[in-house]
Write an enzyme that holds these catalytic residues in place. Structure first.
Site, short mmCIF file in Angstrom:
data_model
loop_
_atom_site.label_atom_id
_atom_site.label_comp_id
_atom_site.label_asym_id
_atom_site.label_seq_id
_atom_site.Cartn_x
_atom_site.Cartn_y
_atom_site.Cartn_z
N VAL A 139 0.83 -1.21 0.00
CA VAL A 139 0.00 0.00 0.00
C VAL A 139 0.86 1.26 0.00
CG1 VAL A 139 -1.71 1.32 1.31
CG2 VAL A 139 -1.94 -1.15 1.11
N CYS B 164 -5.57 -9.65 2.09
CA CYS B 164 -6.70 -8.83 2.52
C CYS B 164 -7.90 -9.64 2.98
CB CYS B 164 -7.12 -7.89 1.39
SG CYS B 164 -5.88 -6.65 0.97
N LYS C 243 -3.73 -14.96 -6.92
CA LYS C 243 -4.48 -14.42 -8.05
C LYS C 243 -3.48 -14.01 -9.12
CE LYS C 243 -5.96 -10.18 -7.99
NZ LYS C 243 -6.65 -8.91 -7.68
#
Length: 440
Positions: free
Chosen positions: A11, A266, A327
């Site tokens: 982030v 997350c 992913k």
């Protein structure tokens, strides 16, 4: 504007680079000298499309820099982004020790007015803890310096984080201080020239919004995974069901793809943290308990299908694994379904040849030298001579394979499609046996 970003993780680095891209001057702080050396050398410690070039461009332009000097960082920016990790504690709650430590350093070294922005994913009430920590440090110094604490949660998808930051669909700001609100409006003005995307609310609502968003998305995934299991029992095709319900505008198509479970940094962490917050406030979130239970079961669905086809004893069987990251477009393997599958297959005596376009180094770091597990240089090499192919991550490069060549390469001529990438009839037409998730 002059901005300090505490933490150069996922982030922090994306936020710092994108803010610099808009002309701001950004100083990123990290206490890990190795990370700072990598960044100063023009590389990045994570994989994210478009990020490395953006970092290099803004470093060269003098708008983005990196430091391990805490005092320099605090004194630099009017805006202080806290973007440190909040890993789960043993009880599932978010560990706020790094967030509070960052707040204390701000209080120790701030030399003028500051807008302190919680960018990390944090539970409701964190802004109060950050404000208290800063106030305590200022009290120890015997000084009074104005500051405010703002909640500005991130909504970045790994693999598309740069695009998400540069073209946000919403910008959530939780604040009750007029100066803080105007500062955040000015900061994000260049990101919303088309129309106002800033959603202003109180701090606690902003903190809850982040958890609520991730919990909702995780719920949709687990719901579809349960429906896929039911579809298999009933002889229905979950892809047709997905199209049927997704066409309803109240439901939509996004996050309705069944598969072998969600992972990453997350969803698993945030679902657990939200449950823990509810428990601490005397409430059981039973839907989220089910979401987590379903996801853990779903991570074993490929192993169950393999056992149903080959039996429990997999000694002598070789499996090609396509995909290791949780992913596509990331090298992140935190909570990845591939980790559960690899451990399960190795325990049953199988050998594995794994390939992922970018997560190979991370996988080697996680598994080390494990007997029976090897990492190969291409998807084709993984398949050659294996008994079956197991697709775990939906990378684009896996979407259009040569099924006829695959039928000649696989000894048992079986595909276990954990992401429903392929149309079953096309696979079977090539002479392969196909096992998807809820597909006919």
């Amino acid at each position: 504007m002059k901005i300090s970003v505490i933490g150069t993780g996922y982030v922090g680095l994306v936020s710092g680079a994108c803010l610099a891209e808009m002309g701001n001057h950004v100083l990123c702080l990290d206490v890990d000298p190795r990370k700072i050396e990598i960044l100063r050398a023009g590389s990045i410690p994570i994989y994210e499309p478009g990020l490395e070039a953006m970092v290099q461009r803004n470093v060269a332009a003098g708008r983005l820099s990196f430091t391990t000097d805490v005092q320099k960082s605090v004194e630099y920016g009017l805006i202080q982004f806290i973007a440190v990790g909040t890993p789960p504690d043993e009880d599932g709650s978010a560990d706020l020790s790094h967030v509070v430590a960052a707040a204390r350093t701000i209080g120790q070294y701030m030399n003028g007015r500051k807008v302190v922005v919680d960018k990390s994913t944090v539970p409701v009430g964190t802004a109060e803890k950050v404000s208290t920590a800063i106030a305590e440090e200022l009290g120890r110094r015997g000084v009074e310096i104005p500051y405010c604490v703002v909640s500005n949660p991130e909504f970045l998808k790994e693999g598309a984080a740069v695009e998400d930051f540069m073209r946000p669909d919403r910008i959530v700001v939780g604040a009750d201080d007029a100066f803080g609100i105007e500062t955040m409006r000015a900061l994000y003005a260049p990101f919303q020239r088309n129309h106002d995307k800033l959603i202003l609310m109180d701090v606690k609502s902003a903190e809850l919004t982040k958890y609520a968003a991730n919990a909702m998305l995780a719920t949709r995934i687990s719901f579809m995974n349960e429906l896929a299991l039911l579809a298999e029992r009933l002889g229905a095709d979950i892809e047709r069901v997905r199209q049927g319900i997704g066409s309803d505008p109240r439901i939509g198509y996004q996050f309705l793809y069944p598969g072998c479970g969600y992972g990453g940094s997350c969803f698993p962490k945030d679902v657990q943290a939200l449950q823990r917050t509810a428990t601490e406030n005397g409430l059981d979130l039973r839907i989220l308990e089910a979401v987590e239970t379903v996801n853990e079961r779903q991570k074993a669905v490929l192993l169950d299908k393999i056992e149903a086809h080959f039996g429990e004893d997999l000694e002598g069987k070789c499996f090609a694994l396509w995909g290791l990251a949780f992913k596509p477009n990331t090298d992140d393997m935190r909570e990845a379904p591939a980790r559960v599958l690899i451990e399960g297959l190795l325990q049953r005596g199988a050998t594995l040849r794994a390939y992922d376009p970018v997560a190979m180094e991370e996988a080697r770091h996680i598994f080390g030298q494990r007997a029976g597990l090897s990492f190969v240089e291409s998807a084709e090499e993984a398949v050659e001579g294996a008994d079956a192919l197991v697709v775990v991550t939906e990378w684009q490069v896996f979407r259009s394979p040569d099924f006829e060549h695959m039928a000649r390469s696989l000894r048992a001529q079986v595909i276990f499609d954990g992401r429903n990438l392929y149309e079953p009839h096309l696979v079977r037409a090539a002479g392969l046996t196909y096992h998807g998730i809820g597909r006919l």
